[in-house]
Structure formats: structure tokens, C-alpha cells
Design an enzyme around this catalytic site. Structure first.
Site, short mmCIF file in Angstrom:
data_model
loop_
_atom_site.label_atom_id
_atom_site.label_comp_id
_atom_site.label_asym_id
_atom_site.label_seq_id
_atom_site.Cartn_x
_atom_site.Cartn_y
_atom_site.Cartn_z
N HIS A 17 0.50 -1.41 0.20
CA HIS A 17 -0.35 -0.13 -0.04
C HIS A 17 0.29 1.08 0.02
CE1 HIS A 17 -2.99 -2.72 2.59
NE2 HIS A 17 -2.87 -2.00 0.79
N LYS A 41 -15.34 -6.87 6.11
CA LYS A 41 -14.95 -7.78 6.59
C LYS A 41 -14.19 -7.91 7.81
CE LYS A 41 -11.42 -6.98 2.30
NZ LYS A 41 -10.11 -6.03 2.08
N ARG A 90 -2.31 -5.55 -8.27
CA ARG A 90 -1.55 -6.89 -8.31
C ARG A 90 -2.04 -8.12 -9.17
NH1 ARG A 90 -3.07 -8.06 -2.13
NH2 ARG A 90 -4.97 -6.95 -3.37
N SER A 128 -3.62 -7.55 2.86
CA SER A 128 -3.39 -7.57 4.68
C SER A 128 -3.87 -9.32 5.55
CB SER A 128 -3.95 -6.04 5.02
OG SER A 128 -3.80 -5.05 4.19
#
Ligand code: ADP
Length: 160
Positions: A17, A41, A90, A128
Site C-alpha cells: 500500500h 470484512k 496485483r 493484509s
């Protein structure tokens, strides 16, 4: 003045990040990191801690600011007068989801552009969620997060 928002959950901010934020801050006059308050989440860090960790990590970069938000990202961007949304991509995991999100955002607010910076090769595999899993199991994550995040992670997970 060109202003961009880099939105995300950032639970917690990783070096992947950070790499995107540092590169984006060179492209725009101002970059606002938007920490989304209520993602669907399970969170390890509450919003105020996710914001504080970002603030600490970018404290030496004068044109980056960090704010939390709890509305549509396009609304947040409008409120802070940002013309651009920045996201990181990504290699295999991000494209479809990001494409879908960008098209939806375009539908809602056509004048707002989304731009994507390719994730640094070093951090292509880093998320993460994986980071938290590895840290929880006592694996070394010191090359994957800024020093302040490493400290906070260890304290939160009660690992050394
Ligand atoms: P979200 O829940 O919005 O996907 P994340 O915190 O997972 O929030 O990610 C925020 C943004 O950072 C997304 O654009 C994501 O693709 C990007 N990102 C996540 N990990 C990396 C990484 N290792 N390198 C570059 N960009 C990344």
C-alpha cells in the site's frame, strides 16, 4: 490543483500500500488516503487505528493526508474535491474486481477517473489478510510492513 484519493480497508497498511501511495503522491498535488470505515470484512484494527497507522507511516510526506470515510467512495471523492481514484493492481488477484468497481463508479459519477498503479514486483503476493495470518502464526513479516505497523501488529496479536 490535482487531487486524488487512494481508498481501501488497510487492515493494516502494508509496504505494498505504502509503495502505491508514495508513487501516487508524485503524480498528484495532493493524495488523500481514504480509510473505509465499514468494509464487509472481519477487521483486526478499528478505523481510528487504521488511520493512525497510515498517518505514522507517511508522516514525512507533506502532500499525503489520511481520512476515514463511511459512504460510497465516489461520494467521498466528491466531498473532498478529488478528480481521481487511485488503486493498486496485483498480478492475478485484483484485475476483475477492480475493473468491475471502476465501471460501477464510472456509472455513478462519470467525471471521476480511476487510475491503477501496478503493484511493485516485491509486493505482488502481499495482502493484509495473508500478512495477518502469517503474523498470527509467528512468521516473520518485518519486510512487509512499516516499522510502526510491525509494532502494532505484534502488540495486537500478542506475538514477539
Ligand atoms: P479493499 O478492501 O478496498 O480492497 P485493501 O486494503 O485490501 O482494500 O486494498 C486497498 C488497495 O490497495 C486496493 O487497490 C488493492 O488492490 C491495493 N493493494 C493491496 N495490496 C497491495 C499490494 N501488495 N501492492 C499494491 N497494491 C495493493
Amino acid at each position: 490543483m490535482t487531487k486524488a484519493v487512494y481508498p481501501g480497508t488497510f487492515d493494516p497498511v502494508t509496504n505494498g500500500h505504502l509503495d502505491i501511495a508514495i508513487r501516487a503522491a508524485k503524480l498528484f498535488d495532493q493524495l488523500i488516503i481514504g480509510v473505509y470505515d465499514r468494509p464487509a470484512k472481519n477487521l483486526l484494527f478499528p478505523t481510528d487505528e487504521r488511520v493512525a497507522l497510515w498517518k505514522d507511516a507517511i508522516s514525512d510526506i507533506s502532500n499525503i493526508k489520511v481520512e476515514s470515510y463511511n459512504m460510497l467512495t465516489v461520494e467521498f471523492a466528491k466531498n473532498i474535491n478529488a478528480q481521481v481514484i487511485v488503486r493498486g493492481l496485483r498480478m492475478s488477484s485484483d484485475f476483475e474486481g477492480e475493473f468491475e468497481m471502476a465501471l460501477m463508479n464510472k456509472q455513478i459519477r462519470p467525471e471521476l477517473e480511476s487510475i491503477f498503479l501496478m503493484a511493485n514486483l516485491k509486493f505482488q503476493f502481499l495482502s493484509s489478510s495473508l500478512l495477518k495470518e502469517v503474523a498470527q502464526l509467528g512468521g516473520s513479516v518485518d519486510k512487509l510492513v512499516p516499522p510502526n505497523v510491525l509494532k502494532a501488529l505484534k502488540a495486537k496479536l500478542n506475538v514477539s
